[in-house]
Scaffold this motif. Structure first.
Motif, short mmCIF file in Angstrom:
data_model
loop_
_atom_site.label_atom_id
_atom_site.label_comp_id
_atom_site.label_asym_id
_atom_site.label_seq_id
_atom_site.Cartn_x
_atom_site.Cartn_y
_atom_site.Cartn_z
N ASP A 76 0.87 -1.17 0.00
CA ASP A 76 0.00 0.00 0.00
C ASP A 76 0.91 1.22 0.00
N VAL A 77 0.74 2.11 -0.99
CA VAL A 77 1.62 3.27 -1.16
C VAL A 77 0.93 4.52 -0.63
N PRO A 78 1.39 5.06 0.51
CA PRO A 78 0.79 6.29 1.04
C PRO A 78 1.00 7.47 0.09
N PRO A 79 0.09 8.46 0.10
CA PRO A 79 0.22 9.63 -0.77
C PRO A 79 1.54 10.38 -0.61
N ALA A 80 2.17 10.27 0.55
CA ALA A 80 3.44 10.98 0.79
C ALA A 80 4.53 10.56 -0.20
N PHE A 81 4.39 9.39 -0.83
CA PHE A 81 5.42 8.91 -1.75
C PHE A 81 5.17 9.29 -3.19
N GLY A 82 4.17 10.12 -3.44
CA GLY A 82 3.98 10.66 -4.78
C GLY A 82 2.88 9.99 -5.58
N ASN A 83 2.75 10.47 -6.80
CA ASN A 83 1.73 10.06 -7.74
C ASN A 83 2.12 8.73 -8.39
N LEU A 84 1.16 7.83 -8.55
CA LEU A 84 1.43 6.54 -9.17
C LEU A 84 1.20 6.56 -10.69
N GLU A 85 0.82 7.71 -11.24
CA GLU A 85 0.48 7.79 -12.67
C GLU A 85 1.66 7.45 -13.58
N ARG A 86 2.86 7.83 -13.22
CA ARG A 86 4.03 7.56 -14.07
C ARG A 86 4.58 6.15 -13.90
N LEU A 87 4.13 5.46 -12.86
CA LEU A 87 4.62 4.11 -12.58
C LEU A 87 4.01 3.11 -13.56
N ARG A 88 4.82 2.21 -14.11
CA ARG A 88 4.39 1.22 -15.08
C ARG A 88 4.80 -0.18 -14.62
N GLU A 89 4.05 -1.18 -15.10
CA GLU A 89 4.43 -2.58 -14.84
C GLU A 89 5.81 -2.82 -15.42
N GLY A 90 6.66 -3.51 -14.67
CA GLY A 90 8.04 -3.78 -15.10
C GLY A 90 9.04 -2.77 -14.57
N ASP A 91 8.57 -1.60 -14.07
CA ASP A 91 9.48 -0.60 -13.50
C ASP A 91 10.19 -1.17 -12.28
N ARG A 92 11.39 -0.67 -12.03
CA ARG A 92 12.15 -1.03 -10.82
C ARG A 92 11.91 0.04 -9.77
N VAL A 93 11.69 -0.36 -8.55
CA VAL A 93 11.42 0.55 -7.44
C VAL A 93 12.30 0.13 -6.26
N GLU A 94 12.81 1.10 -5.52
CA GLU A 94 13.58 0.79 -4.32
C GLU A 94 12.70 1.04 -3.09
N ILE A 95 12.66 0.04 -2.22
CA ILE A 95 11.94 0.16 -0.96
C ILE A 95 12.97 0.06 0.16
N ARG A 96 12.99 1.05 1.02
CA ARG A 96 13.85 0.99 2.20
C ARG A 96 12.93 0.73 3.38
N ARG A 97 13.26 -0.30 4.17
CA ARG A 97 12.38 -0.66 5.28
C ARG A 97 13.18 -1.07 6.50
N ILE A 98 12.54 -0.88 7.64
CA ILE A 98 13.11 -1.25 8.93
C ILE A 98 12.04 -2.01 9.70
N GLU A 99 12.34 -3.22 10.12
CA GLU A 99 11.39 -3.98 10.92
C GLU A 99 11.59 -3.61 12.37
N GLY A 100 10.48 -3.30 13.04
CA GLY A 100 10.52 -2.99 14.46
C GLY A 100 10.38 -4.24 15.29
N ALA A 101 10.15 -4.06 16.56
CA ALA A 101 10.00 -5.20 17.46
C ALA A 101 8.68 -5.91 17.20
N LEU A 102 8.66 -7.19 17.48
CA LEU A 102 7.45 -7.99 17.37
C LEU A 102 6.45 -7.50 18.41
N LEU A 103 5.23 -7.16 17.97
CA LEU A 103 4.20 -6.64 18.86
C LEU A 103 3.21 -7.71 19.29
N ASP A 104 2.95 -8.69 18.40
CA ASP A 104 1.97 -9.71 18.70
C ASP A 104 2.22 -10.92 17.80
N ILE A 105 1.78 -12.08 18.26
CA ILE A 105 1.87 -13.30 17.45
C ILE A 105 0.64 -14.15 17.74
#
Length: 193
Positions: A70-99
């Motif tokens: 799910d892409v929040p609006p803060a990351f821009g417009n999806l209109e220029r994005l096409r299938e096959g495009d390469r995208v970089e996602i930077r992520r950090i996993e936090g502590a486990l909250l529930d299981i």
């Protein structure tokens, strides 16, 4: 002997000049996660498989694993994005909250919630968005000595440090192969082309 002294003097002068030079701005590659400690910022280079502009979601693929983002609006417009495009996602996993155990027949997947409840991340770089993520994954093992749970989910084989003693006790009751829902805080940033 004088040759060694001149080498030491030359190195000292070089170090002094370098100390006076302007420093480039360096972004932190680690973030402090409450209850866990320093965690590396993960960089995922993924390929766009499909785009749902109405729901602002994108299905991405990396090394045979696919998942919806799910892409929040803060990351821009999806209109220029096409299938096959390469995208970089930077992520950090936090502590486990529930299981919890997954429903019967569950497959690896991801469910997002807009924001995490309490602050999990310190020194988080600008433009990162924090949310809660629930991963449906296959439980592999829990190492009580290191407090690390290993699982196979939408991102492939992963491991996660567990800080909460109640969650550690819950993990000890699981068997390899059990499908579980792991809920954790996640901070992420998407670089769209």
């Amino acid at each position: 002997m004088p040759r060694h002294i001149s080498l030491i003097v030359a190195l000292s002068i070089a170090a002094g000049v370098a100390a006076c030079a302007p420093y480039p701005e360096i972004a932190s590659e680690t973030v402090i996660v409450a209850g866990v400690g320093p965690v590396e910022i993960e960089r995922l280079n993924v390929r766009v498989v499909s785009i749902d502009r109405t729901d602002r979601s994108v299905v991405v693929e990396q090394q045979g694993n696919t998942w919806r983002v799910d892409v929040p609006p803060a990351f821009g417009n999806l209109e220029r994005l096409r299938e096959g495009d390469r995208v970089e996602i930077r992520r950090i996993e936090g502590a486990l909250l529930d299981i919890g155990r997954s429903r019967r027949g569950a497959r690896p997947g991801i469910a997002y919630t807009e924001a995490a409840g309490e602050p999990q991340f310190q020194n988080l770089p600008d433009r990162f968005v924090v949310r809660t993520i629930t991963l449906t994954a296959r439980f592999e093992r829990f190492d009580a000595a290191t407090s690390v749970v290993s699982y196979v989910g939408p991102f492939g084989a992963r491991s996660l440090k567990v800080a909460d003693p109640t969650l550690k006790a819950d993990l000890l009751r699981l068997r390899r192969g059990d499908m579980v829902d792991l809920t954790l805080a996640e901070a992420f940033y998407i670089i769209l082309n």
